[in-house]
Enzyme design. Structure first.
Site, PDB file in Angstrom:
ATOM      1  N   LYS A  65       0.723  -1.279  -0.018  1.00  0.00           N
ATOM      2  CA  LYS A  65       0.029   0.049   0.051  1.00  0.00           C
ATOM      3  C   LYS A  65       0.857   1.295   0.071  1.00  0.00           C
ATOM      4  N   GLY A 204      -1.286 -13.929 -13.245  1.00  0.00           N
ATOM      5  CA  GLY A 204      -2.184 -14.006 -11.916  1.00  0.00           C
ATOM      6  C   GLY A 204      -2.844 -12.459 -12.095  1.00  0.00           C
ATOM      7  N   GLU A 227      -3.713 -13.799 -17.304  1.00  0.00           N
ATOM      8  CA  GLU A 227      -4.597 -14.347 -16.167  1.00  0.00           C
ATOM      9  C   GLU A 227      -5.317 -15.579 -16.685  1.00  0.00           C
ATOM     10  N   VAL A 261      -0.038 -20.313 -19.435  1.00  0.00           N
ATOM     11  CA  VAL A 261       1.237 -19.932 -19.429  1.00  0.00           C
ATOM     12  C   VAL A 261       2.016 -21.377 -19.592  1.00  0.00           C
ATOM     13  N   ALA A 293       2.055 -14.344  -9.420  1.00  0.00           N
ATOM     14  CA  ALA A 293       1.032 -13.956  -8.510  1.00  0.00           C
ATOM     15  C   ALA A 293      -0.041 -14.960  -8.488  1.00  0.00           C
ATOM     16  N   GLY A 295      -1.712 -16.967  -6.118  1.00  0.00           N
ATOM     17  CA  GLY A 295      -2.222 -17.379  -4.820  1.00  0.00           C
ATOM     18  C   GLY A 295      -0.922 -17.750  -3.924  1.00  0.00           C
ATOM     19  N   ASP A 336      -4.237 -17.294   7.932  1.00  0.00           N
ATOM     20  CA  ASP A 336      -3.965 -17.769   6.438  1.00  0.00           C
ATOM     21  C   ASP A 336      -3.812 -19.169   6.461  1.00  0.00           C
ATOM     22  N   HIS A 468     -22.816  15.974   2.886  1.00  0.00           N
ATOM     23  CA  HIS A 468     -22.717  16.321   1.209  1.00  0.00           C
ATOM     24  C   HIS A 468     -21.692  17.540   1.376  1.00  0.00           C
TER      25      HIS A 468
HETATM   26  P1  FAD Z   1       1.212 -14.040   8.410  1.00  0.00           P
HETATM   27  O1  FAD Z   1       1.082 -12.730   8.394  1.00  0.00           O
HETATM   28  O2  FAD Z   1       1.821 -14.844   7.130  1.00  0.00           O
HETATM   29  O3  FAD Z   1       2.115 -14.242   9.692  1.00  0.00           O
HETATM   30  C1  FAD Z   1       2.517 -15.529  10.078  1.00  0.00           C
HETATM   31  C2  FAD Z   1       4.022 -15.269  10.850  1.00  0.00           C
HETATM   32  O4  FAD Z   1       4.138 -16.816  11.351  1.00  0.00           O
HETATM   33  C3  FAD Z   1       5.155 -15.092  10.031  1.00  0.00           C
HETATM   34  O5  FAD Z   1       5.655 -13.906  10.581  1.00  0.00           O
HETATM   35  C4  FAD Z   1       5.870 -16.106  10.100  1.00  0.00           C
HETATM   36  O6  FAD Z   1       7.418 -15.868   9.987  1.00  0.00           O
HETATM   37  C5  FAD Z   1       5.709 -16.778  11.418  1.00  0.00           C
HETATM   38  N1  FAD Z   1       5.939 -18.178  11.256  1.00  0.00           N
HETATM   39  C6  FAD Z   1       5.615 -19.113  10.414  1.00  0.00           C
HETATM   40  N2  FAD Z   1       6.103 -20.401  10.961  1.00  0.00           N
HETATM   41  C7  FAD Z   1       6.581 -20.172  12.041  1.00  0.00           C
HETATM   42  C8  FAD Z   1       7.319 -20.956  13.121  1.00  0.00           C
HETATM   43  N3  FAD Z   1       7.522 -22.236  12.854  1.00  0.00           N
HETATM   44  N4  FAD Z   1       7.874 -20.452  14.219  1.00  0.00           N
HETATM   45  C9  FAD Z   1       7.707 -19.139  14.332  1.00  0.00           C
HETATM   46  N5  FAD Z   1       7.033 -18.280  13.621  1.00  0.00           N
HETATM   47  C10 FAD Z   1       6.643 -18.782  12.495  1.00  0.00           C
HETATM   48  N6  FAD Z   1      -4.508  -8.794   3.103  1.00  0.00           N
HETATM   49  C11 FAD Z   1      -5.381  -7.708   3.358  1.00  0.00           C
HETATM   50  O7  FAD Z   1      -6.197  -7.999   3.979  1.00  0.00           O
HETATM   51  N7  FAD Z   1      -5.225  -6.758   2.783  1.00  0.00           N
HETATM   52  C12 FAD Z   1      -4.222  -6.383   2.068  1.00  0.00           C
HETATM   53  O8  FAD Z   1      -4.100  -5.155   1.473  1.00  0.00           O
HETATM   54  C13 FAD Z   1      -3.145  -7.429   1.709  1.00  0.00           C
HETATM   55  N8  FAD Z   1      -1.958  -7.265   1.127  1.00  0.00           N
HETATM   56  C14 FAD Z   1      -1.281  -8.096   0.703  1.00  0.00           C
HETATM   57  C15 FAD Z   1      -0.085  -7.814  -0.103  1.00  0.00           C
HETATM   58  C16 FAD Z   1       0.872  -8.884  -0.374  1.00  0.00           C
HETATM   59  C17 FAD Z   1       1.683  -8.883  -1.236  1.00  0.00           C
HETATM   60  C18 FAD Z   1       0.546 -10.260   0.196  1.00  0.00           C
HETATM   61  C19 FAD Z   1       1.708 -11.252   0.085  1.00  0.00           C
HETATM   62  C20 FAD Z   1      -0.356 -10.318   1.218  1.00  0.00           C
HETATM   63  C21 FAD Z   1      -1.391  -9.444   1.327  1.00  0.00           C
HETATM   64  N9  FAD Z   1      -2.380  -9.666   2.131  1.00  0.00           N
HETATM   65  C22 FAD Z   1      -3.505  -8.495   2.395  1.00  0.00           C
HETATM   66  C23 FAD Z   1      -2.470 -10.772   2.772  1.00  0.00           C
HETATM   67  C24 FAD Z   1      -2.107 -10.560   4.420  1.00  0.00           C
HETATM   68  O9  FAD Z   1      -1.132 -10.404   4.386  1.00  0.00           O
HETATM   69  C25 FAD Z   1      -2.528 -11.810   5.026  1.00  0.00           C
HETATM   70  O10 FAD Z   1      -3.736 -12.529   5.025  1.00  0.00           O
HETATM   71  C26 FAD Z   1      -1.953 -12.043   6.545  1.00  0.00           C
HETATM   72  O11 FAD Z   1      -0.849 -11.484   6.665  1.00  0.00           O
HETATM   73  C27 FAD Z   1      -2.300 -13.210   7.347  1.00  0.00           C
HETATM   74  O12 FAD Z   1      -2.029 -13.318   8.528  1.00  0.00           O
HETATM   75  P2  FAD Z   1      -1.563 -14.522   9.394  1.00  0.00           P
HETATM   76  O13 FAD Z   1      -1.506 -13.777  10.717  1.00  0.00           O
HETATM   77  O14 FAD Z   1      -2.251 -15.777   9.192  1.00  0.00           O
HETATM   78  O15 FAD Z   1       0.040 -14.924   8.895  1.00  0.00           O
HETATM   79  P1  NAD Z   2      -5.476 -14.721  -5.655  1.00  0.00           P
HETATM   80  O1  NAD Z   2      -5.897 -16.078  -5.344  1.00  0.00           O
HETATM   81  O2  NAD Z   2      -6.279 -13.429  -5.294  1.00  0.00           O
HETATM   82  O3  NAD Z   2      -5.350 -14.623  -7.324  1.00  0.00           O
HETATM   83  C1  NAD Z   2      -4.393 -15.161  -8.026  1.00  0.00           C
HETATM   84  C2  NAD Z   2      -4.817 -15.100  -9.613  1.00  0.00           C
HETATM   85  O4  NAD Z   2      -4.124 -16.076 -10.387  1.00  0.00           O
HETATM   86  C3  NAD Z   2      -6.218 -15.646  -9.984  1.00  0.00           C
HETATM   87  O5  NAD Z   2      -7.067 -14.902 -10.545  1.00  0.00           O
HETATM   88  C4  NAD Z   2      -6.231 -17.075 -10.584  1.00  0.00           C
HETATM   89  O6  NAD Z   2      -7.245 -17.401 -11.412  1.00  0.00           O
HETATM   90  C5  NAD Z   2      -4.926 -16.840 -11.324  1.00  0.00           C
HETATM   91  N1  NAD Z   2      -3.782 -17.917 -11.711  1.00  0.00           N
HETATM   92  C6  NAD Z   2      -3.719 -19.113 -11.081  1.00  0.00           C
HETATM   93  N2  NAD Z   2      -3.044 -20.155 -11.641  1.00  0.00           N
HETATM   94  C7  NAD Z   2      -2.675 -19.164 -12.800  1.00  0.00           C
HETATM   95  C8  NAD Z   2      -1.992 -19.543 -14.011  1.00  0.00           C
HETATM   96  N3  NAD Z   2      -1.306 -20.645 -14.132  1.00  0.00           N
HETATM   97  N4  NAD Z   2      -1.630 -18.693 -14.791  1.00  0.00           N
HETATM   98  C9  NAD Z   2      -2.219 -17.406 -15.052  1.00  0.00           C
HETATM   99  N5  NAD Z   2      -3.158 -17.150 -13.916  1.00  0.00           N
HETATM  100  C10 NAD Z   2      -3.209 -17.984 -12.604  1.00  0.00           C
HETATM  101  O7  NAD Z   2      -4.037 -14.744  -5.082  1.00  0.00           O
HETATM  102  P2  NAD Z   2      -2.908 -13.448  -5.053  1.00  0.00           P
HETATM  103  O8  NAD Z   2      -2.973 -12.433  -5.861  1.00  0.00           O
HETATM  104  O9  NAD Z   2      -1.591 -14.178  -5.268  1.00  0.00           O
HETATM  105  O10 NAD Z   2      -2.959 -13.199  -3.353  1.00  0.00           O
HETATM  106  C11 NAD Z   2      -2.664 -14.263  -2.467  1.00  0.00           C
HETATM  107  C12 NAD Z   2      -3.708 -14.139  -1.329  1.00  0.00           C
HETATM  108  O11 NAD Z   2      -3.321 -12.823  -0.783  1.00  0.00           O
HETATM  109  C13 NAD Z   2      -5.053 -13.778  -1.765  1.00  0.00           C
HETATM  110  O12 NAD Z   2      -5.924 -14.772  -0.864  1.00  0.00           O
HETATM  111  C14 NAD Z   2      -5.495 -12.251  -1.389  1.00  0.00           C
HETATM  112  O13 NAD Z   2      -6.798 -12.486  -0.752  1.00  0.00           O
HETATM  113  C15 NAD Z   2      -4.438 -11.958  -0.285  1.00  0.00           C
HETATM  114  N6  NAD Z   2      -4.070 -10.633  -0.781  1.00  0.00           N
HETATM  115  C16 NAD Z   2      -5.295  -9.585  -0.578  1.00  0.00           C
HETATM  116  C17 NAD Z   2      -4.913  -8.367  -1.073  1.00  0.00           C
HETATM  117  C18 NAD Z   2      -6.038  -7.365  -0.509  1.00  0.00           C
HETATM  118  O14 NAD Z   2      -6.767  -7.497   0.472  1.00  0.00           O
HETATM  119  N7  NAD Z   2      -6.022  -6.192  -1.147  1.00  0.00           N
HETATM  120  C19 NAD Z   2      -3.780  -7.972  -1.626  1.00  0.00           C
HETATM  121  C20 NAD Z   2      -2.754  -8.878  -1.949  1.00  0.00           C
HETATM  122  C21 NAD Z   2      -2.974 -10.105  -1.543  1.00  0.00           C
END
Ligand code: FAD
Ligand code: NAD
Length: 490
Positions: A65, A204, A227, A261, A293, A295, A336, A468
């Site tokens: 962000k 993706g 996609e 792909v 990206a 998933g 997650d 408004h």
């Molecule tokens: P995580 O945040 O993954 O935290 C898990 C933690 O556990 C990690 O720090 C890891 O190091 C630690 N861990 C794992 N195994 C062990 C172990 N054995 N011992 C000790 N520590 C361990 N979600 C949104 O809602 N809004 C967004 O805008 C958004 N943007 C995103 C953008 C990107 C690029 C990515 C990759 C994800 C985004 N997400 C977003 C998804 C969001 O980050 C996750 O849904 C969220 O972080 C999940 O929280 P969590 O606590 O389950 O796991």
């Molecule tokens: P996603 O599941 O949101 O999207 C993955 C996309 O890749 C899908 O549209 C899928 O159809 C496509 N795809 C899968 N296999 C493919 C292939 N072989 N070739 C081309 N396209 C393919 O996953 P993401 O964008 O990687 O994000 C991962 C997770 O992180 C999601 O669950 C998402 O909710 C979370 N996230 C959330 C935010 C947010 O809330 N703004 C931002 C980033 C990530």
């Protein structure tokens, strides 16, 4: 090994004893730990990363962000200000400063979480956690993101009545395009490129793909999104997906949906990607970066789950019941790594709920009202069910749609693309879904979620006085539209 927190208490066997040990300090884990401590449980939090906050704060929501906002400022300075009568001289990108700012935001927040855990008396352990069985977690050496390690020789064993597993997720790798850390990368590397790619492919068209595609396209890269399914953001409302595609293409992104792909060859400074399109033709593109990206999947490596009897489902997620209990008594899991949306706010709510359940309270998450947002511009946001889902489930509904092109504030901002669509039950008028594409959809969806959480109707929103001129008047007008009585639209 404990880094901070309240005074220690010895277990009978000489290790540390807690009421609760949480493994993983992402939004799920750190929130669970803080809430448990608030409820009087002596709580430990184990994290293998050197900072708290998990994926979200370190390599996810927050850095993405920060870059989305910075790149939007740059894009506005380049082309968006002239229309407002603001002339700027030569606009230059200073990517190093942009990245430093992003890192500063991340640092501020991860340190903030460390302060919060400390202030609440949570004892933080740096190291990889491994479940030894009910009530026992071994903390070993810290591992890096790809390999948490299993502890090695210097393990500390923590004993507790309860354990919460919140290990999060990591990026899925495509067999045809394996990560190489430089040219073929995951979102983690795409958050820190040291130069703007000339040409980039994003495989993706989901949340991560489109957010990162937007960042690098705004900064000057020629971006192509590939996609697999027929639309971007599959599973979202069709009109939102189509509207977003149109806007992104208008911004210069090339979008190909329904492609497969088949090959990604990295040679020298370049990668060549081949893909088959649904109508039979093939694409071949040579680029300098490929972001995969497609998933994320639960990250449970090194946690010792199999050995101690914690079960996984077919998707590799930790199996839990409705109260987050795993197959091992006293061990819970959230975020997650378990079923449901991979979203930070869903993980946080589960963190609160599981702590409250463990403390003997009535913890609960309403999964019917979890908003989702994609932070492109325009933003898209949704909560509740879509028209397609309601039709599939045979639920009778009425809808109201209001375009931002008829909203005074949106026109004043120069951001009038998009609309608000509300869905309400045909008989009861109860709100069933809200779907927004437009400026600050991320914030507008909050009002819709609150109304739905309170069991509100479209009429409730329609009769609520909205200031408004605001974008939120779009929500009120869409609510009026459910009953066919919009004032500022037809
Ligand atoms: P995580 O945040 O993954 O935290 C898990 C933690 O556990 C990690 O720090 C890891 O190091 C630690 N861990 C794992 N195994 C062990 C172990 N054995 N011992 C000790 N520590 C361990 N979600 C949104 O809602 N809004 C967004 O805008 C958004 N943007 C995103 C953008 C990107 C690029 C990515 C990759 C994800 C985004 N997400 C977003 C998804 C969001 O980050 C996750 O849904 C969220 O972080 C999940 O929280 P969590 O606590 O389950 O796991
Ligand atoms: P996603 O599941 O949101 O999207 C993955 C996309 O890749 C899908 O549209 C899928 O159809 C496509 N795809 C899968 N296999 C493919 C292939 N072989 N070739 C081309 N396209 C393919 O996953 P993401 O964008 O990687 O994000 C991962 C997770 O992180 C999601 O669950 C998402 O909710 C979370 N996230 C959330 C935010 C947010 O809330 N703004 C931002 C980033 C990530």
């Amino acid at each position: 090994m404990p880094e901070q927190g309240s005074e220690k208490r010895q277990s009978q066997k000489g290790g540390e004893r807690f009421d609760l040990v949480v493994v993983g300090a992402g939004p799920g884990g750190y929130v669970a730990a803080i809430r448990a401590a608030q409820l009087g449980l002596r709580t430990a939090l184990v994290e293998r990363r050197s900072t708290l906050g998990g994926t979200c704060l370190n390599i996810g929501c927050i850095p993405s962000k920060a870059l989305l906002d910075s790149s939007e400022q740059y894009a506005k300075a380049l082309t968006g200000l002239a229309d407002h009568g603001v002339k700027v001289g030569d606009v230059e990108l200073d990517l190093a400063t942009m990245m430093k700012r992003k890192d500063r935001v991340v640092r501020q927040l991860t340190r903030g979480v460390a302060s919060l855990t400390k202030a609440n008396g949570v004892v933080v352990y740096a190291g990889a956690g491994r479940v030894l069985g009910a009530g026992r977690v071994a903390v070993g050496a810290s591992g890096d993101a790809s390999d948490p390690g299993t502890g090695g020789g210097n393990e500390t064993v923590l004993e507790s009545d309860y354990g919460v597993l919140a290990p999060g997720s990591n990026a899925i790798e495509l067999p045809v395009a394996p990560f190489d850390g430089t040219k073929v990368v995951s979102s983690t590397e795409a958050l820190s490129f040291d130069a703007v790619p000339e040409r980039m492919i994003v495989i993706g068209g989901g949340a991560i793909g489109l957010e990162m595609a937007s960042v690098w396209a705004r900064l000057g890269a020629e971006v192509t999104v590939l996609e697999r399914l027929p639309t971007l953001i599959p599973g979202w409302d069709d009109e939102l997906a189509a509207g977003l595609r149109k806007e992104l293409e208008r911004q210069g992104l090339a979008v190909h949906c329904g492609v497969n792909v088949t090959e990604c060859r990295a040679e020298g400074a370049r990668a060549t990607v081949r893909a088959e399109q649904s109508e039979g033709s093939a694409l071949e593109l040579e680029v300098d970066r490929v972001l995969v990206a497609v998933g994320r999947r639960p990250y449970t490596v090194g946690l010792g789950l199999e050995e101690c009897g914690v079960e996984l489902d077919d998707g590799g997620r930790i199996s839990i019941d409705d109260d987050f209990r795993t197959a091992v008594e006293g061990v819970y899991a959230i975020g997650d790594a378990v079923r449901g949306a991979m979203l930070a706010h869903k993980a946080q709510e589960e963190g609160v709920a599981v702590a409250e359940l463990i403390a003997g309270r009535a913890g609960h998450v309403n999964y019917d009202v979890v908003p989702s947002v994609v932070y492109t511009w325009p933003e898209v946001a949704a909560v509740g069910r879509s028209e397609a889902e309601l039709t599939r489930d045979g639920v009778p509904f009425r809808s109201g749609t209001f375009p931002f092109s008829a909203n005074g504030r949106a026109l004043g901002m120069g951001d009038s693309a998009g609309f608000v669509k509300l869905l309400a039950h045909e008989d009861t008028d109860r709100l069933l879904g809200a779907h927004v594409i437009g400026p600050w959809a991320s914030d507008l969806i909050g009002e819709c979620a609150a109304a739905m959480e309170l069991g509100g109707s479209a009429e409730d929103l329609a009769r609520t006085v909205h200031a408004h001129p605001t974008l939120s008047e779009g929500v009120k007008e869409a609510a009026l539209g459910v009953d066919g009585r919009m004032i500022h639209g037809l």
